[in-house]
Motif scaffolding. Structure first.
Motif, PDB file in Angstrom:
ATOM      1  N   ASN A 180       3.984  -4.676 -10.692  1.00 46.08           N
ATOM      2  CA  ASN A 180       3.476  -4.842 -12.057  1.00 46.08           C
ATOM      3  C   ASN A 180       2.785  -3.592 -12.575  1.00 46.08           C
ATOM      4  OD1 ASN A 180       4.307  -7.567 -12.571  1.00 46.08           O
ATOM      5  ND2 ASN A 180       2.826  -8.184 -11.041  1.00 46.08           N
ATOM      6  N   ASN A 181       2.383  -2.694 -11.677  1.00 51.37           N
ATOM      7  CA  ASN A 181       1.749  -1.442 -12.090  1.00 51.37           C
ATOM      8  C   ASN A 181       2.781  -0.331 -12.298  1.00 51.37           C
ATOM      9  OD1 ASN A 181      -0.758  -2.679 -11.772  1.00 51.37           O
ATOM     10  ND2 ASN A 181      -0.855  -2.127  -9.613  1.00 51.37           N
ATOM     11  N   SER A 210      11.328 -13.930  -2.199  1.00 52.19           N
ATOM     12  CA  SER A 210      11.099 -14.600  -0.918  1.00 52.19           C
ATOM     13  C   SER A 210      10.548 -15.992  -1.226  1.00 52.19           C
ATOM     14  CB  SER A 210      10.112 -13.796  -0.065  1.00 52.19           C
ATOM     15  OG  SER A 210       8.820 -13.858  -0.624  1.00 52.19           O
ATOM     16  N   ASN A 211      10.187 -16.706  -0.194  1.00 49.26           N
ATOM     17  CA  ASN A 211       9.598 -18.035  -0.390  1.00 49.26           C
ATOM     18  C   ASN A 211       8.090 -17.953  -0.565  1.00 49.26           C
ATOM     19  OD1 ASN A 211      11.999 -19.486  -0.278  1.00 49.26           O
ATOM     20  ND2 ASN A 211      11.943 -19.628   1.948  1.00 49.26           N
ATOM     21  N   ALA A 212       7.586 -16.775  -0.915  1.00 47.79           N
ATOM     22  CA  ALA A 212       6.141 -16.573  -1.055  1.00 47.79           C
ATOM     23  C   ALA A 212       5.575 -17.467  -2.152  1.00 47.79           C
ATOM     24  CB  ALA A 212       5.863 -15.110  -1.379  1.00 47.79           C
ATOM     25  N   LYS A 213       4.436 -18.062  -1.846  1.00 49.27           N
ATOM     26  CA  LYS A 213       3.702 -18.845  -2.841  1.00 49.27           C
ATOM     27  C   LYS A 213       2.353 -18.167  -3.049  1.00 49.27           C
ATOM     28  CE  LYS A 213       6.973 -21.796  -3.102  1.00 49.27           C
ATOM     29  NZ  LYS A 213       7.962 -21.491  -4.122  1.00 49.27           N
ATOM     30  N   ASP A 214       1.661 -18.538  -4.101  1.00 47.87           N
ATOM     31  CA  ASP A 214       0.347 -17.960  -4.403  1.00 47.87           C
ATOM     32  C   ASP A 214       0.406 -16.439  -4.510  1.00 47.87           C
ATOM     33  OD1 ASP A 214      -0.817 -20.530  -4.341  1.00 47.87           O
ATOM     34  OD2 ASP A 214      -0.948 -20.407  -2.154  1.00 47.87           O
ATOM     35  N   VAL A 215       1.480 -15.954  -5.118  1.00 45.73           N
ATOM     36  CA  VAL A 215       1.587 -14.519  -5.377  1.00 45.73           C
ATOM     37  C   VAL A 215       1.699 -14.318  -6.880  1.00 45.73           C
ATOM     38  CG1 VAL A 215       2.680 -13.929  -3.175  1.00 45.73           C
ATOM     39  CG2 VAL A 215       4.118 -14.562  -5.110  1.00 45.73           C
ATOM     40  N   GLU A 216       1.303 -13.131  -7.327  1.00 44.71           N
ATOM     41  CA  GLU A 216       1.388 -12.823  -8.750  1.00 44.71           C
ATOM     42  C   GLU A 216       2.851 -12.729  -9.180  1.00 44.71           C
ATOM     43  OE1 GLU A 216      -0.144  -9.258 -11.708  1.00 44.71           O
ATOM     44  OE2 GLU A 216      -1.011  -9.434  -9.699  1.00 44.71           O
ATOM     45  N   GLY A 217       3.675 -12.138  -8.317  1.00 45.12           N
ATOM     46  CA  GLY A 217       5.089 -11.978  -8.646  1.00 45.12           C
ATOM     47  C   GLY A 217       5.302 -10.903  -9.702  1.00 45.12           C
ATOM     48  N   VAL A 218       6.542 -10.772 -10.143  1.00 42.43           N
ATOM     49  CA  VAL A 218       6.890  -9.725 -11.098  1.00 42.43           C
ATOM     50  C   VAL A 218       7.964 -10.243 -12.055  1.00 42.43           C
ATOM     51  CG1 VAL A 218       8.677  -8.749  -9.588  1.00 42.43           C
ATOM     52  CG2 VAL A 218       7.569  -7.276 -11.269  1.00 42.43           C
ATOM     53  N   LYS A 219       7.971  -9.709 -13.268  1.00 38.22           N
ATOM     54  CA  LYS A 219       9.030 -10.023 -14.235  1.00 38.22           C
ATOM     55  C   LYS A 219      10.066  -8.907 -14.158  1.00 38.22           C
ATOM     56  CE  LYS A 219       6.628 -12.700 -17.761  1.00 38.22           C
ATOM     57  NZ  LYS A 219       6.196 -12.760 -19.162  1.00 38.22           N
ATOM     58  N   VAL A 225      13.016  -2.340 -12.966  1.00 35.16           N
ATOM     59  CA  VAL A 225      12.824  -3.320 -11.886  1.00 35.16           C
ATOM     60  C   VAL A 225      14.005  -4.286 -11.914  1.00 35.16           C
ATOM     61  CG1 VAL A 225      11.354  -5.128 -10.932  1.00 35.16           C
ATOM     62  CG2 VAL A 225      10.309  -3.139 -12.044  1.00 35.16           C
ATOM     63  N   ILE A 226      14.754  -4.327 -10.810  1.00 34.48           N
ATOM     64  CA  ILE A 226      15.914  -5.209 -10.685  1.00 34.48           C
ATOM     65  C   ILE A 226      15.587  -6.282  -9.653  1.00 34.48           C
ATOM     66  CG2 ILE A 226      18.385  -5.356 -10.167  1.00 34.48           C
ATOM     67  CD1 ILE A 226      17.856  -3.483 -12.513  1.00 34.48           C
ATOM     68  N   ARG A 235       0.845  -1.212   0.000  1.00 30.74           N
ATOM     69  CA  ARG A 235       0.000   0.000   0.000  1.00 30.74           C
ATOM     70  C   ARG A 235       0.873   1.252   0.000  1.00 30.74           C
ATOM     71  NH1 ARG A 235      -3.343  -3.110   3.378  1.00 30.74           N
ATOM     72  NH2 ARG A 235      -2.494  -2.197   5.280  1.00 30.74           N
ATOM     73  N   ALA A 236       1.941   1.222   0.815  1.00 36.37           N
ATOM     74  CA  ALA A 236       2.862   2.365   0.861  1.00 36.37           C
ATOM     75  C   ALA A 236       3.561   2.541  -0.490  1.00 36.37           C
ATOM     76  CB  ALA A 236       3.893   2.167   1.968  1.00 36.37           C
ATOM     77  N   MET A 237       4.011   1.421  -1.071  1.00 35.02           N
ATOM     78  CA  MET A 237       4.701   1.488  -2.360  1.00 35.02           C
ATOM     79  C   MET A 237       3.785   2.058  -3.440  1.00 35.02           C
ATOM     80  SD  MET A 237       6.453  -1.456  -4.768  1.00 35.02           S
ATOM     81  CE  MET A 237       7.081  -2.426  -3.434  1.00 35.02           C
ATOM     82  N   GLU A 238       2.543   1.599  -3.452  1.00 42.12           N
ATOM     83  CA  GLU A 238       1.597   2.071  -4.466  1.00 42.12           C
ATOM     84  C   GLU A 238       1.399   3.582  -4.370  1.00 42.12           C
ATOM     85  OE1 GLU A 238      -2.581   0.551  -6.230  1.00 42.12           O
ATOM     86  OE2 GLU A 238      -2.583   0.903  -4.071  1.00 42.12           O
ATOM     87  N   ARG A 239       1.266   4.071  -3.155  1.00 47.73           N
ATOM     88  CA  ARG A 239       1.050   5.514  -2.967  1.00 47.73           C
ATOM     89  C   ARG A 239       2.270   6.309  -3.440  1.00 47.73           C
ATOM     90  NH1 ARG A 239      -2.532   8.537   1.444  1.00 47.73           N
ATOM     91  NH2 ARG A 239      -2.174  10.618   0.635  1.00 47.73           N
TER      92      ARG A 239
END
Length: 195
Positions: free
Chosen positions: A145-146, A97-106, A151-152, A76-80
């Motif tokens: 993604n927005n 991270s070890n996050a699963k079920d996330v959209e992720g980023v290219k 993005v590195i 939320r902070a990043m989006e703002r």
């Protein structure tokens, strides 16, 4: 008022904070250390105010979701910040991270734990993902993604099997920040001189 230039790092735990501070010092950049925390202790509005009050430019700040896979405080902070007309986001260092079920980023490019620039994503350990794996998974990166800037990708900041410890100068985090500066035409806080 001129827009303040910012690099966002999508991690903010204590280990990441030390590495980001060390890497930023290596490059002559100022960090808003109050942005560190797990999760991010400040709102996007508060961070924008701190950015504007900071005498340095560009500035590095951290956002973190504390491993929450939903739309967390860090996102939320990043989006703002990304949407703010008072801030120019030079780039985002997207942390795996070890996050699963996330959209992720290219990511545009990633830095491995050995300091190599690669075209694909890396995992939490800073290793290049297998062929055909195009997404960097992290708990604070879905909002990236927005963002249509630089993005590195990077592994777990300050760790990566000891290759990014702040005690040895956080070389991998340094390289990621340096790559954002290079690709946005800024060198150690200054515009590149005309050739």
């Amino acid at each position: 008022m001129q827009k303040k230039r910012v690099i966002i790092v999508s991690d903010g735990d204590k280990t990441a904070q030390k590495a980001v501070e060390e890497a930023s010092q290596n490059l002559g950049l100022r960090v808003i250390s109050k942005s560190a925390g797990n999760p991010t202790p400040c709102s996007g509005k508060e961070l924008i105010e701190m950015i504007q009050e900071c005498p340095a430019d560009p500035i590095v700040l951290m956002v973190d979701d504390e491993g929450n896979f939903g739309y967390g405080k860090g996102e939320r902070a990043m989006e703002r910040i990304i949407k703010s007309e008072k801030v120019d986001v030079l780039g985002i260092v997207a942390v795996a991270s070890n996050a699963k079920d996330v959209e992720g980023v290219k990511p545009e490019i990633s830095v491995t734990r050995d300091g190599k620039l690669v075209s694909g994503p890396v995992n939490k350990g800073g290793e290049l993902e297998a062929k055909g794996h195009h997404i960097l998974e992290g708990d604070t990166v879905d909002i990236v993604n927005n963002f249509d800037g630089i993005v590195i990708g990077i592994g777990d900041i300050g760790k990566m099997s000891g290759k990014d410890y702040f005690e040895i100068g956080a070389p991998i985090t340094t390289k990621a920040l340096e790559e954002v500066l290079k690709r946005s035409g800024v060198k150690n806080g200054q515009e590149k001189e005309d050739q």
